[in-house]
Scaffold this active site. Structure first.
Site, PDB file in Angstrom:
ATOM      1  CD  GLU A 221      62.821  80.771 180.887  1.00 49.34           C
ATOM      2  OE1 GLU A 221      62.263  79.669 180.385  1.00 49.34           O
ATOM      3  OE2 GLU A 221      63.487  81.613 180.019  1.00 49.34           O
TER       4      GLU A 221
ATOM      5  CG  ASP B 181      78.309  65.633 172.855  1.00 47.68           C
ATOM      6  OD1 ASP B 181      78.959  64.545 173.412  1.00 47.68           O
ATOM      7  OD2 ASP B 181      78.492  65.863 171.641  1.00 47.68           O
TER       8      ASP B 181
HETATM    9  C1  NOJ Z   1      81.429  63.285 173.168  1.00 47.62           C
HETATM   10  C2  NOJ Z   1      80.542  62.021 173.284  1.00 47.62           C
HETATM   11  O1  NOJ Z   1      80.720  61.574 174.572  1.00 47.62           O
HETATM   12  C3  NOJ Z   1      81.210  61.014 172.315  1.00 47.62           C
HETATM   13  O2  NOJ Z   1      80.614  59.862 172.537  1.00 47.62           O
HETATM   14  C4  NOJ Z   1      80.876  61.606 171.061  1.00 47.62           C
HETATM   15  O3  NOJ Z   1      81.532  60.859 169.741  1.00 47.62           O
HETATM   16  C5  NOJ Z   1      81.513  62.947 170.890  1.00 47.62           C
HETATM   17  N1  NOJ Z   1      81.094  63.774 171.960  1.00 47.62           N
HETATM   18  C6  NOJ Z   1      80.863  63.582 169.427  1.00 47.62           C
HETATM   19  O4  NOJ Z   1      79.577  63.968 169.702  1.00 47.62           O
END
Ligand code: NOJ
Length: 549
Positions: free
Chosen positions: A277, A228
């Site tokens: 790993e 993310d």
């Molecule tokens: C991207 C994620 O896909 C989204 O749903 C989220 O709100 C933001 N990152 C923050 O983590």
């Protein structure tokens, strides 16, 4: 010898791998990810096992046969970790536990084992840019522990009483990216909601912690991670003002001092060493919003991650010229570093492509067939195989997207693509679970259900199943033959890959090809079925796959 290969993993790797990409390469590795079709499960909306109205891991496990029958190679699960759910689980309070809403760690292990038994690999989300404000580290930080504070970005405010934020950064969800910890305290940085404080990745404790989190899930048997905000971890030194006004866009590509800084690549090189790993080619996929494909390619160099999402493709309109430019730029930039391109049309943050592209189910099917014919790997978002539209009529009282509640924020409409799936034609939540549904499902949702579409040769579900079967069977597709553009009329994209040809008419009106490129393999558009594609006339909003004789 891999340090983990002598200890039995609690969960065996995938069983009979369904993808022909699983053929070993010259190096003995499978390189399965180079053309995998990866299906995103958004756990709260996929299937509810316990009837509380919120999807969960037990519910998802019970529905895995649908994904095996669909013909995908892997599943990516959005976060199911302990979280107050301020951003639907993208605010993690404990990276090593499962939120009771979703089940237990045993449920996670059982889901991974069952997926592997069905030949599906499993990717999980990792959320390293920020934690929840309820994470033990941030709670310790607010309590004044200096070591904990140094793991986040705390700064004094500007102005005589420090009453102004330290810089001009805006949160992606709207409003300032800073919140003051107390009326006379410091400010902390959060690029998203105030409940999502950003980690300071210059701090070695943060780096160590996340390598350990990766190992925790790898030990449990996951095949990789979707990372993310992969482009956000490192901020420009000194946290300089952006000098700009206006909302930072979700999935945007503007250069900013808090996104796509060169320093992030050291982190991914160290993560790659962790992934390597483990046996079986565990992968990392970057959610990286970058200005262009050249910058995206930096994340997938040989010693970094395996894939990065192609948001430039997602953001392109249904326009032949625009699509061709993005495809060329992606193949060129990613190919230059030896990485496969990925393609994506929908996810949990954007308007579903059936609605976004503006042409109803016909155009959406045409877009999908085009995507699945391109070289590389593709991502599907749950429900697109049912042709689900965006739900645009949700009552405000039902909405949960945090950006909906922030002034001047994003449009806050991400709930519309997160409405729980219909599995059955009727019942209280159309088979989503034995109870209700955390977001209201529209009337008529059951007509789009898996049960309603199964066996109907004209359904979107059967089109996806056939397309994925052909994609697996035909060696030219996926990571197979290179793409070669063919001459085509205005509005039409035509390319060949060995003896396979794809023609996509992005115009609403029919277009005449010079000649039929071969035998019709599959057609997706408003005019259903191969029979409708007579001679060399391509109906509007239609993609056809052909086999050259
Ligand atoms: C991207 C994620 O896909 C989204 O749903 C989220 O709100 C933001 N990152 C923050 O983590």
């Amino acid at each position: 010898m891999n340090q983990h290969s002598s200890t039995a993993d609690p969960v065996d790797g995938p069983g009979p791998a369904p993808s022909r990409a699983a053929a070993p390469s010259a190096h003995g590795a499978t390189r399965w990810w180079r053309d995998a079709v990866i299906y995103q499960v958004y756990p709260r909306s996929f299937a509810d096992g316990n009837g509380d109205g919120m999807g969960d891991l037990a519910g998802a496990r019970a529905r895995l046969p649908h994904l095996a029958a669909l013909g995908v190679d892997a599943v990516w699960l959005s976060p199911f970790y302990a979280s107050p759910q301020a951003d639907a689980g993208y605010d993690v309070a404990d990276y090593r536990t499962v939120d009771p809403v979703f089940g237990t760690l045993d449920d996670a292990g059982a889901l991974i084992a069952e997926a592997h038994r069905l030949g599906l690999r499993v990717l999980v989300d990792v959320v390293p840019n920020h934690s929840s404000d309820r994470h033990a580290w941030f709670r310790a930080a607010l309590a004044g522990d200096p070591a904990a504070r140094a793991r986040y970005h705390f700064r004094p405010g500007k102005g005589p009483d420090g009453q102004l934020p330290p810089n001009d950064w805006e949160s992606v969800f709207g409003g300032p990216a800073w919140t003051r910890e107390s009326p006379d305290g410091e400010w902390y940085l959060h690029l998203f909601a105030p409940e999502q404080p950003d980690f300071d990745w210059d701090n070695p404790a943060v780096r160590d912690e996340f390598r350990s989190v990766l190992r925790f899930w790898l030990d449990l048997g996951v095949d990789g991670f979707r990372i993310d905000v992969a482009h956000g971890l490192v901020k420009a030194p000194g946290l300089p003002d952006t000098g700009r006004t206006g909302q930072v866009e979700l999935l945007g590509s503007a250069p900013l001092p808090f996104f796509d800084q060169d320093g992030v690549h050291d982190i991914y090189r160290s993560w790659r060493r962790v992934l390597d790993e483990y046996p079986g080619e565990r992968i990392g996929v970057a959610e990286a919003w970058t200005p262009d494909a050249r910058r995206t390619a930096l994340y997938v160099r040989g010693d970094e991650l395996h894939q990065a999402f192609n948001f430039h493709y997602l953001n392109a309109g249904w326009d032949a010229g625009e699509l061709r430019a993005v495809v060329d730029e992606s193949l060129g930039s990613l190919g230059a570093v030896g990485a496969p391109s990925t393609w994506v049309l929908s996810n949990h943050d954007v308007v579903r492509h059936r609605t976004r592209l503006g042409g109803g189910s016909g155009r959406a099917r045409a877009a999908t067939l085009l995507m699945l014919a391109l070289p590389g790997s593709a991502y599907l978002y749950q429900g697109e195989e049912l042709g689900l539209p965006e739900v645009t009529e949700l009552p405000d009282a039902a909405r949960q997207d945090p950006s909906f509640f922030r002034d001047n924020g994003q449009d806050g409409l991400r709930d519309g693509c997160r409405v729980p799936l219909p599995w059955e034609e009727s019942g209280p939540s159309y088979g989503f679970g034995p109870g209700g549904s955390w977001l209201p499902q529209p009337a008529g949702w059951g007509a789009l259900s898996v049960a309603a579409q199964t066996g109907d040769p004209h359904s979107t579900l059967e089109l996806y199943r056939t397309a994925l079967r052909l994609r697996r069977e035909r060696p030219e597709l996926g990571d197979g033959e290179p793409l070669e553009w063919l001459h085509a009329p205005d509005g039409v994209l035509a390319f060949r890959r060995g003896s396979f040809v794809c023609t996509a008419n992005t115009a609403a009106e029919p277009r005449e090809l010079d000649a039929a490129p071969g035998e019709v393999l599959l057609a997706g558009g408003p005019a259903e079925g191969a029979g409708a594609v007579g001679g060399a006339v391509l109906p509007g909003d239609t993609t056809v796959w052909w086999a050259r004789g």
